[in-house]
Write a protein that holds these residues in place. Structure first.
Motif, PDB file in Angstrom:
ATOM      1  N   LEU A  96       1.389   9.832   3.114  1.00  0.00           N
ATOM      2  CA  LEU A  96       0.064   9.433   2.644  1.00  0.00           C
ATOM      3  C   LEU A  96      -0.408  10.309   1.485  1.00  0.00           C
ATOM      4  CD1 LEU A  96      -1.897   8.754   5.955  1.00  0.00           C
ATOM      5  CD2 LEU A  96      -1.288   7.114   4.180  1.00  0.00           C
ATOM      6  N   GLY A  97       0.020  11.541   1.501  1.00  0.00           N
ATOM      7  CA  GLY A  97      -0.506  12.497   0.529  1.00  0.00           C
ATOM      8  C   GLY A  97       0.201  12.502  -0.808  1.00  0.00           C
ATOM      9  N   GLY A  98       1.154  11.623  -0.988  1.00  0.00           N
ATOM     10  CA  GLY A  98       1.825  11.544  -2.285  1.00  0.00           C
ATOM     11  C   GLY A  98       2.958  12.528  -2.449  1.00  0.00           C
ATOM     12  N   ILE A  99       3.400  13.117  -1.345  1.00  0.00           N
ATOM     13  CA  ILE A  99       4.507  14.062  -1.433  1.00  0.00           C
ATOM     14  C   ILE A  99       5.813  13.300  -1.684  1.00  0.00           C
ATOM     15  CG2 ILE A  99       5.843  15.829  -0.163  1.00  0.00           C
ATOM     16  CD1 ILE A  99       2.993  16.727  -0.714  1.00  0.00           C
ATOM     17  N   MET A 100       5.978  12.190  -0.998  1.00  0.00           N
ATOM     18  CA  MET A 100       7.231  11.444  -1.099  1.00  0.00           C
ATOM     19  C   MET A 100       7.164  10.371  -2.183  1.00  0.00           C
ATOM     20  SD  MET A 100       7.887  11.115   2.923  1.00  0.00           S
ATOM     21  CE  MET A 100       8.392  12.538   3.866  1.00  0.00           C
ATOM     22  N   VAL A 101       6.044   9.681  -2.233  1.00  0.00           N
ATOM     23  CA  VAL A 101       5.866   8.623  -3.233  1.00  0.00           C
ATOM     24  C   VAL A 101       4.561   8.920  -3.968  1.00  0.00           C
ATOM     25  CG1 VAL A 101       5.566   6.144  -3.573  1.00  0.00           C
ATOM     26  CG2 VAL A 101       6.956   6.986  -1.679  1.00  0.00           C
ATOM     27  N   PRO A 102       4.584   8.934  -5.295  1.00  0.00           N
ATOM     28  CA  PRO A 102       3.332   9.209  -6.012  1.00  0.00           C
ATOM     29  C   PRO A 102       2.234   8.246  -5.568  1.00  0.00           C
ATOM     30  CG  PRO A 102       5.173   9.169  -7.530  1.00  0.00           C
ATOM     31  CD  PRO A 102       5.697   8.708  -6.210  1.00  0.00           C
ATOM     32  N   ARG A 103       1.035   8.799  -5.425  1.00  0.00           N
ATOM     33  CA  ARG A 103      -0.040   7.967  -4.901  1.00  0.00           C
ATOM     34  C   ARG A 103      -0.382   6.804  -5.827  1.00  0.00           C
ATOM     35  NH1 ARG A 103      -4.816  11.621  -3.759  1.00  0.00           N
ATOM     36  NH2 ARG A 103      -3.628  13.139  -4.924  1.00  0.00           N
ATOM     37  N   PHE A 104      -0.152   6.992  -7.147  1.00  0.00           N
ATOM     38  CA  PHE A 104      -0.564   5.936  -8.070  1.00  0.00           C
ATOM     39  C   PHE A 104       0.296   4.677  -7.953  1.00  0.00           C
ATOM     40  CE2 PHE A 104       2.303   8.682 -10.489  1.00  0.00           C
ATOM     41  CZ  PHE A 104       3.220   7.771 -10.976  1.00  0.00           C
ATOM     42  N   VAL A 105       1.451   4.784  -7.315  1.00  0.00           N
ATOM     43  CA  VAL A 105       2.262   3.573  -7.146  1.00  0.00           C
ATOM     44  C   VAL A 105       2.025   2.911  -5.785  1.00  0.00           C
ATOM     45  CG1 VAL A 105       4.079   4.419  -8.679  1.00  0.00           C
ATOM     46  CG2 VAL A 105       4.284   4.793  -6.221  1.00  0.00           C
ATOM     47  N   MET A 106       1.147   3.514  -4.982  1.00  0.00           N
ATOM     48  CA  MET A 106       0.871   2.917  -3.663  1.00  0.00           C
ATOM     49  C   MET A 106      -0.070   1.724  -3.818  1.00  0.00           C
ATOM     50  SD  MET A 106       0.060   6.215  -1.279  1.00  0.00           S
ATOM     51  CE  MET A 106       1.214   7.539  -1.043  1.00  0.00           C
ATOM     52  N   PRO A 107      -0.058   0.803  -2.824  1.00  0.00           N
ATOM     53  CA  PRO A 107      -1.057  -0.271  -2.823  1.00  0.00           C
ATOM     54  C   PRO A 107      -2.463   0.326  -2.708  1.00  0.00           C
ATOM     55  CG  PRO A 107       0.662  -0.674  -1.181  1.00  0.00           C
ATOM     56  CD  PRO A 107       0.884   0.698  -1.711  1.00  0.00           C
ATOM     57  N   ALA A 108      -3.440  -0.458  -3.140  1.00  0.00           N
ATOM     58  CA  ALA A 108      -4.816   0.057  -3.191  1.00  0.00           C
ATOM     59  C   ALA A 108      -5.296   0.576  -1.833  1.00  0.00           C
ATOM     60  CB  ALA A 108      -5.746  -1.045  -3.690  1.00  0.00           C
ATOM     61  N   ALA A 109      -4.975  -0.157  -0.774  1.00  0.00           N
ATOM     62  CA  ALA A 109      -5.443   0.246   0.558  1.00  0.00           C
ATOM     63  C   ALA A 109      -4.840   1.595   0.956  1.00  0.00           C
ATOM     64  CB  ALA A 109      -5.069  -0.819   1.584  1.00  0.00           C
ATOM     65  N   MET A 110      -3.551   1.767   0.646  1.00  0.00           N
ATOM     66  CA  MET A 110      -2.877   3.029   0.967  1.00  0.00           C
ATOM     67  C   MET A 110      -3.466   4.168   0.141  1.00  0.00           C
ATOM     68  SD  MET A 110      -0.368   3.075   3.214  1.00  0.00           S
ATOM     69  CE  MET A 110       0.945   4.152   2.686  1.00  0.00           C
ATOM     70  N   GLN A 111      -3.777   3.865  -1.104  1.00  0.00           N
ATOM     71  CA  GLN A 111      -4.372   4.904  -1.963  1.00  0.00           C
ATOM     72  C   GLN A 111      -5.709   5.370  -1.395  1.00  0.00           C
ATOM     73  OE1 GLN A 111      -4.472   4.576  -6.221  1.00  0.00           O
ATOM     74  NE2 GLN A 111      -2.680   3.231  -6.234  1.00  0.00           N
ATOM     75  N   ALA A 112      -6.464   4.396  -0.862  1.00  0.00           N
ATOM     76  CA  ALA A 112      -7.769   4.752  -0.278  1.00  0.00           C
ATOM     77  C   ALA A 112      -7.568   5.678   0.926  1.00  0.00           C
ATOM     78  CB  ALA A 112      -8.512   3.483   0.138  1.00  0.00           C
ATOM     79  N   VAL A 113      -6.581   5.352   1.744  1.00  0.00           N
ATOM     80  CA  VAL A 113      -6.315   6.174   2.932  1.00  0.00           C
ATOM     81  C   VAL A 113      -5.801   7.555   2.519  1.00  0.00           C
ATOM     82  CG1 VAL A 113      -4.933   6.352   5.048  1.00  0.00           C
ATOM     83  CG2 VAL A 113      -5.834   4.141   4.347  1.00  0.00           C
ATOM     84  N   SER A 114      -5.026   7.589   1.454  1.00  0.00           N
ATOM     85  CA  SER A 114      -4.393   8.847   1.031  1.00  0.00           C
ATOM     86  C   SER A 114      -5.415   9.923   0.671  1.00  0.00           C
ATOM     87  CB  SER A 114      -3.461   8.606  -0.154  1.00  0.00           C
ATOM     88  OG  SER A 114      -4.210   8.469  -1.334  1.00  0.00           O
ATOM     89  N   HIS A 115      -6.629   9.498   0.370  1.00  0.00           N
ATOM     90  CA  HIS A 115      -7.662  10.482   0.036  1.00  0.00           C
ATOM     91  C   HIS A 115      -8.023  11.354   1.234  1.00  0.00           C
ATOM     92  CE1 HIS A 115      -8.328   9.181  -4.001  1.00  0.00           C
ATOM     93  NE2 HIS A 115      -8.517   7.928  -3.628  1.00  0.00           N
ATOM     94  N   TYR A 116      -7.576  10.950   2.440  1.00  0.00           N
ATOM     95  CA  TYR A 116      -7.920  11.709   3.639  1.00  0.00           C
ATOM     96  C   TYR A 116      -6.770  12.584   4.135  1.00  0.00           C
ATOM     97  CZ  TYR A 116     -11.871   8.584   3.509  1.00  0.00           C
ATOM     98  OH  TYR A 116     -12.991   7.912   3.091  1.00  0.00           O
ATOM     99  N   SER A 117      -5.712  12.690   3.351  1.00  0.00           N
ATOM    100  CA  SER A 117      -4.596  13.546   3.756  1.00  0.00           C
ATOM    101  C   SER A 117      -4.768  14.944   3.159  1.00  0.00           C
ATOM    102  CB  SER A 117      -3.267  12.953   3.272  1.00  0.00           C
ATOM    103  OG  SER A 117      -2.241  13.906   3.431  1.00  0.00           O
ATOM    104  N   PRO A 118      -4.769  15.978   4.012  1.00  0.00           N
ATOM    105  CA  PRO A 118      -4.892  17.349   3.486  1.00  0.00           C
ATOM    106  C   PRO A 118      -3.784  17.676   2.496  1.00  0.00           C
ATOM    107  CG  PRO A 118      -5.010  17.337   5.877  1.00  0.00           C
ATOM    108  CD  PRO A 118      -4.643  15.949   5.468  1.00  0.00           C
ATOM    109  N   MET A 119      -2.616  17.058   2.689  1.00  0.00           N
ATOM    110  CA  MET A 119      -1.532  17.328   1.742  1.00  0.00           C
ATOM    111  C   MET A 119      -1.881  16.777   0.360  1.00  0.00           C
ATOM    112  SD  MET A 119       2.110  17.127   3.621  1.00  0.00           S
ATOM    113  CE  MET A 119       2.393  17.793   5.255  1.00  0.00           C
TER     114      MET A 119
END
Lengths: 308, 397
Positions: B323-346
């Protein structure tokens, strides 16, 4: 003085109370034995007395202080030696002692003295620099005990302090416990080794299913003072009908061809009975008076073995 | 010395004497950083002359074929091998070595190029080639063939060499630049620059495994109960764990950065450029450590066995990393996943480290990340303290 009144405790999710309306008084300076089979509530009671658990109802007062309201002050004056090796195996003996003394806020000058006293009391001299993980089972038990002495407790809880060690180490620990008690420390000692409790304790309580089923002075409990059950084996050649006219006036006596038994017989009555048998020229083959040991007492009171 | 200092000293001694834990905490992340930085590189391969190999079987002849072969020789990122085996044999052995493509130029390809029915080049691609790499290879070939076709078309239309169309014009019409400007120069960040902060953060959160295992051991051994019986309160116990593990975590950060700076280039990768925003780096590192160790303390108190700690931490860390963009950059995630990723401490930690390593940010730029990590850590500590109190108070905890 430790006073426990109508104490009740149930573990979360359990169907029955681990401690069930338990009341108990333990005199200051005594060496008090808590006996009972596994699951009888001994460790739970100690955890409640030492403030690790909080009862749902009932009262505990230790040296006139209520638990848990004055838990911190009470804990400063007591120590718990759990049955596990509750120290750090990768630290040396002296590092463990320093750490636990420091954790109790024992000041530096006093700490040195207390550690020296604890080492002396438990015979750990010469092992101070050895890592705890490399100590023998007996020495580990001694270290476990030594840690409990660091705050010079007025009340010391010992939970199965001799489990899993050789007879020599057990003897050493039991002697150390006697010395600690002789110095004025109240000791509450739990074990399911009856012979240890018999040898050490001046007063005991027997727990079963979270309740005290017997308590008091050891000799009294064994029936050696107030009167316990009596069985006298008789020489062959007599019949119950012969004996009945001579002994039939003894209340509650059960007479057969080979023995006479009484469920409870005070010492005076025992001596009188022996006189009458001698006068009647009735030979005696064996006498069993009172309970032979705590195991026997426990078996007769509960119907199951103490070590079940 | 107050009781908490004794707890810190004890924890430090225990950590120093647990060689296995030290290996886990220092050597493993270092190897991890090294491997992930190199394995996930993208520009690294092209910029260091590493080329993907392909078999080239030429069955044609003539001037057009010569031009094609010349163009293929210059194909960027790929290198031709001219084997003597027949195509069918080569096709069967595509996955055996390090060659994954087979290109066959059939007889008559050059002469039929401008005819109504041109011959096709035959391409075989090994099944284990990723679709992206396969598309890259075929796109490169199409571009080469396009140039060849246009060149032949121009020749057929009778234009002179002087007025020949500029076939490379398309390459000059785009100007690709990066916002990464270390030492004032505009350049593309290396994979090391992007991967080290990401995997460093990932490794930091794995501190939960040794910490919770130790805590579970203390509970099982009875030392925890003994300390509680001695009146050592939850805040003192938490502080006694927090300080040494945060220091340990920061040492991990330092080691992993050193690996990026010195070891990665030594094994052929690009050097990590740390920049000079040391204050910002220290702040982000401290906040990330605080968050990771506080989270570890919460995990340690919630689990009941070492096995649970290992499994929970492994899965939770993977989720946080994904979720935090460690494995896959957050900008290539779907919009919903990007929204969730904002809550990952990583994600917060990664933003902070990337601010320092890629965006040249100072303390002002990392404040947002530091604040979020700090709040997360504080909430974890509060939850841990509340759980310890609740467990003591509840019947049978």
């Amino acid at each position: 003085m430790i006073q426990v009144d109508a104490l009740r405790f149930r573990y979360r999710g359990a169907q029955t109370d681990a401690i069930d309306a338990l009341s108990l008084d333990i005199k200051t300076g005594s060496l008090f034995g808590l006996l009972g089979p596994n699951g009888s509530g001994k460790t739970t009671l100690i955890s409640l007395l030492s403030g690790l658990l909080t009862a749902q109802s009932g009262q505990i007062r230790i040296n006139d202080r209520p638990m848990p309201e004055e838990r911190r002050a009470i804990q400063m004056d007591m120590a718990l030696v759990p049955q596990e090796y509750a120290f750090y195996p990768r630290l040396s003996v002296i590092e463990n002692l320093r750490f636990f003394a420091g954790a109790q806020n024992v000041g530096a000058p006093l700490r040195r003295n207390r550690i020296a006293e604890a080492v002396a009391a438990t015979g750990l001299g010469g092992f101070e620099k050895k890592r705890a993980q490399h100590l023998s089972g007996g020495l580990k038990r001694r270290l476990n005990l030594a840690i409990g002495l660091l705050n010079a407790p007025r009340v010391l809880f010992l939970d199965e302090p001799t489990v899993g060690i050789d007879p020599q180490s057990r003897h050493f620990i039991l002697e150390a416990i006697k010395r600690i008690n002789a110095d004025g420390t109240t000791i509450i000692y739990t074990s399911h080794y009856m012979e240890e409790v018999e040898a050490l304790c001046d007063e005991i309580a027997i727990l079963d299913q979270g309740r005290v089923i017997a308590r008091g002075d050891l000799q009294a409990l064994l029936g050696h003072e107030q009167g316990g059950p009596l069985t006298i084996g008789l020489s062959p050649g007599r019949t119950a009908s012969d004996l009945q006219p001579r002994l039939g006036d003894i209340p509650d006596a059960r007479i057969s061809d080979s023995e006479i038994s009484l469920p409870k017989c005070p010492q005076a009555q025992l001596y009188a009975l022996l006189d009458r048998l001698a006068q009647a020229d009735i030979g005696i083959t064996r006498i069993r008076y009172g309970y032979s040991d705590l195991e026997d007492l426990f078996l007769r009171m509960t119907g199951h073995q103490l070590r079940d | 010395m107050p009781p908490v200092a004794h707890l810190v000293k004890k924890e430090t001694l225990l950590l120093l004497r647990d060689r296995n834990a030290l290996v886990l905490l220092f050597v493993m992340p270092a190897i991890f950083i090294l491997i992930m930085s190199l394995a996930l590189q993208n520009r690294f391969a092209a910029e260091n002359g590493v080329k993907l190999k392909y078999y080239l079987v030429n069955q044609d002849a003539g001037p057009v074929n010569a031009q094609l072969l010349d163009s293929l020789r210059k194909l960027e990122g790929f290198s031709a091998i001219r084997p003597s085996s027949p195509p069918a044999t080569l096709e069967n052995h595509l996955a055996d070595g390090d060659t994954r493509f087979l290109l066959v130029v059939p007889k008559g390809f050059g002469s039929a190029l401008m005819s109504a029915q041109p011959e096709s080049l035959r391409i075989s691609i090994s099944a284990d080639v990723t679709p992206q790499t396969a598309r890259l290879f075929t796109a490169s070939l199409r571009a080469t063939l396009g140039r060849l076709y246009l060149r032949q078309l121009a020749k057929r239309s009778g234009r002179s060499a002087a007025s020949a169309p500029d076939f490379d014009l398309v390459n000059r019409l785009i100007d690709v630049q990066s916002t990464y400007t270390p030492r004032g120069h505009n350049q593309f960040p290396s994979s090391v620059q992007q991967n080290v902060p990401a995997w460093l953060l990932f490794a930091m959160f794995f501190i939960a495994i040794p910490l919770s295992t130790t805590w579970v051991q203390e509970r099982d051994q009875g030392t925890y109960a003994r300390l509680r019986g001695m009146g050592v309160g939850a805040p003192t116990m938490l502080a006694g764990k927090l300080f040494p593990y945060v220091v340990l975590n920061l040492l991990q950060v330092a080691l992993m950065l050193l690996v990026g700076v010195y070891v990665v280039p030594w094994v052929g990768g690009e050097q990590l450029t740390t920049g000079s925003a040391w204050g910002a780096l220290a702040l982000v590192s401290a906040a990330a450590s605080f968050a990771a160790v506080s989270y570890a303390l919460l995990v340690a108190n919630l689990v009941t066995t070492g096995e649970q700690a290992t499994i929970f931490t492994g899965v939770a860390n993977l989720l946080m990393a994904a979720l935090g963009g460690i494995m896959v950059p957050r900008f290539v995630m779907p919009a919903a996943m990007q929204a969730v990723s904002h809550y990952s401490p990583m994600a917060w930690g990664l933003d902070g480290f990337l601010d320092v390593f890629l965006r040249g940010g100072g303390v002002g730029m990392v404040v947002d990340s530091v604040w979020r990590l700090g709040i997360f850590g504080a909430l974890c500590l509060l939850a841990t303290g509340a759980w310890m109190t609740y467990r003591r108070g509840r019947a049978g905890g």
